[in-house]
Design an enzyme around this catalytic site. Sequence first.
Site, PDB file in Angstrom:
ATOM      1  N   GLU A 181       0.818  -1.218   0.000  1.00  0.00           N
ATOM      2  CA  GLU A 181       0.000   0.000   0.000  1.00  0.00           C
ATOM      3  C   GLU A 181       0.853   1.269   0.000  1.00  0.00           C
ATOM      4  O   GLU A 181       1.264   1.741   1.061  1.00  0.00           O
ATOM      5  CB  GLU A 181      -0.928  -0.002   1.230  1.00  0.00           C
ATOM      6  CG  GLU A 181      -1.830   1.229   1.269  1.00  0.00           C
ATOM      7  CD  GLU A 181      -2.795   1.242   2.456  1.00  0.00           C
ATOM      8  OE1 GLU A 181      -2.700   0.353   3.331  1.00  0.00           O
ATOM      9  OE2 GLU A 181      -3.630   2.148   2.511  1.00  0.00           O
ATOM     10  N   LYS A 223      -2.520  -2.081  -3.104  1.00  0.00           N
ATOM     11  CA  LYS A 223      -3.586  -1.246  -2.522  1.00  0.00           C
ATOM     12  C   LYS A 223      -3.237   0.223  -2.751  1.00  0.00           C
ATOM     13  O   LYS A 223      -2.543   0.846  -1.945  1.00  0.00           O
ATOM     14  CB  LYS A 223      -3.714  -1.559  -1.029  1.00  0.00           C
ATOM     15  CG  LYS A 223      -4.756  -0.724  -0.310  1.00  0.00           C
ATOM     16  CD  LYS A 223      -5.155  -1.328   1.017  1.00  0.00           C
ATOM     17  CE  LYS A 223      -6.066  -0.416   1.794  1.00  0.00           C
ATOM     18  NZ  LYS A 223      -6.687  -1.063   2.940  1.00  0.00           N
TER      19      LYS A 223
HETATM   20  P1  13P Z   1      -9.267   4.059   4.351  1.00  0.00           P
HETATM   21  O1  13P Z   1     -10.103   3.354   3.315  1.00  0.00           O
HETATM   22  O2  13P Z   1     -10.053   4.609   5.485  1.00  0.00           O
HETATM   23  O3  13P Z   1      -8.321   5.030   3.735  1.00  0.00           O
HETATM   24  O4  13P Z   1      -8.385   2.928   5.028  1.00  0.00           O
HETATM   25  C1  13P Z   1      -7.828   1.949   4.245  1.00  0.00           C
HETATM   26  C2  13P Z   1      -6.563   1.529   4.836  1.00  0.00           C
HETATM   27  O5  13P Z   1      -6.376   0.364   5.121  1.00  0.00           O
HETATM   28  C3  13P Z   1      -5.522   2.553   5.061  1.00  0.00           C
HETATM   29  O6  13P Z   1      -4.307   1.929   5.378  1.00  0.00           O
END
Ligand code: 13P
Length: 331
Positions: A181, A223
Amino acid sequence: MTTTLRTVQPTLAETAQLMTGGGRGVLAADESIATMSSRLEAEGIPAGAATRRDYRELLLTADGLSDFVSGFILADETFGQELSDGRPFPEACRELGILPGIKVDTGTSLLPGQGGALITEGLDRLGARLASYAERGAAFAKWRAVIDITTITEYAMHVNAQALARYAALCHQNGIVPVVEPEVLCGGDHDLATCARVSRLALSSVFEELAVAGVDLSGIVLKPNFVTPGLDAPAASAHVVATATLEVLLGAVPATVPGIAFLSGGHPTADVCAFLSELNALPERPWNVTFSFGRALVSDALRAWAGDPANVTAAQRRLLDNCREAADALR
Ligand code: 13P
């Protein structure tokens, strides 16, 4: 004759496919103790290990959640907690038909000499921690790099990408699918082109480092953020966001990646569902595309619950409505 019973473990690629295919997505309920506590307190709910547990139990046990959700990301605290019926959270996830995941980064700190740029921490002893999580049932993990458009530097981008790659390689060594991510934050008044440029640089850097680290891309889930103007800038249509997002992804994400699961980043539920729906209507996507939202799925439920057991069913209904809306955007 004796028969030996063997459990056949799914491959990393099969797990990544299960997480991102089949019209379901991943629910992120992995807020750190500090973040979860402040979100509870903002709703007037006293924060403590028990309330954090009760809240996560409410989310996980919403009846029919697995119709929409393939994976549930847990925080370390919750991973070690039990539901009120005594089942550990990871075990309950599996029994409900949902893969348990674990957030393994330990948050961010300022990168020295880089102005305000951040580095994500958590690599120390990560191999041993992943081995323990795998032993206790984790199917996947999550690590979030934070890229703030106003403070990011080339060096910060590079070391964050390198950390993501080291994390991903360690996950594979321990039989766990890494959710990778690199989040470009959407706060601020930047335009869409700026977000596109920074997102492209961040993703390119991540895939360069994953290649150098020898990570098999067929066993990861990406992500990313949607490519949008900043929240304080004039909004763009869902179609424009989807088109820009797909263009950036096509330019940086190899087709061997099985699935992309978007974060919501602070955008309203209706907006991220519209982005996802438009994206799914565009041709030429070599990967599964789905959601891994946190706030867009759970914020309404937290507010409806307000810490009162009498509101559990109403809160679960809000969660399921949002999950259904997100899953509908995949069809
Ligand atoms: P949000 O969808 O609230 O941004 O959170 C997703 C997430 O896992 C952030 O690390």
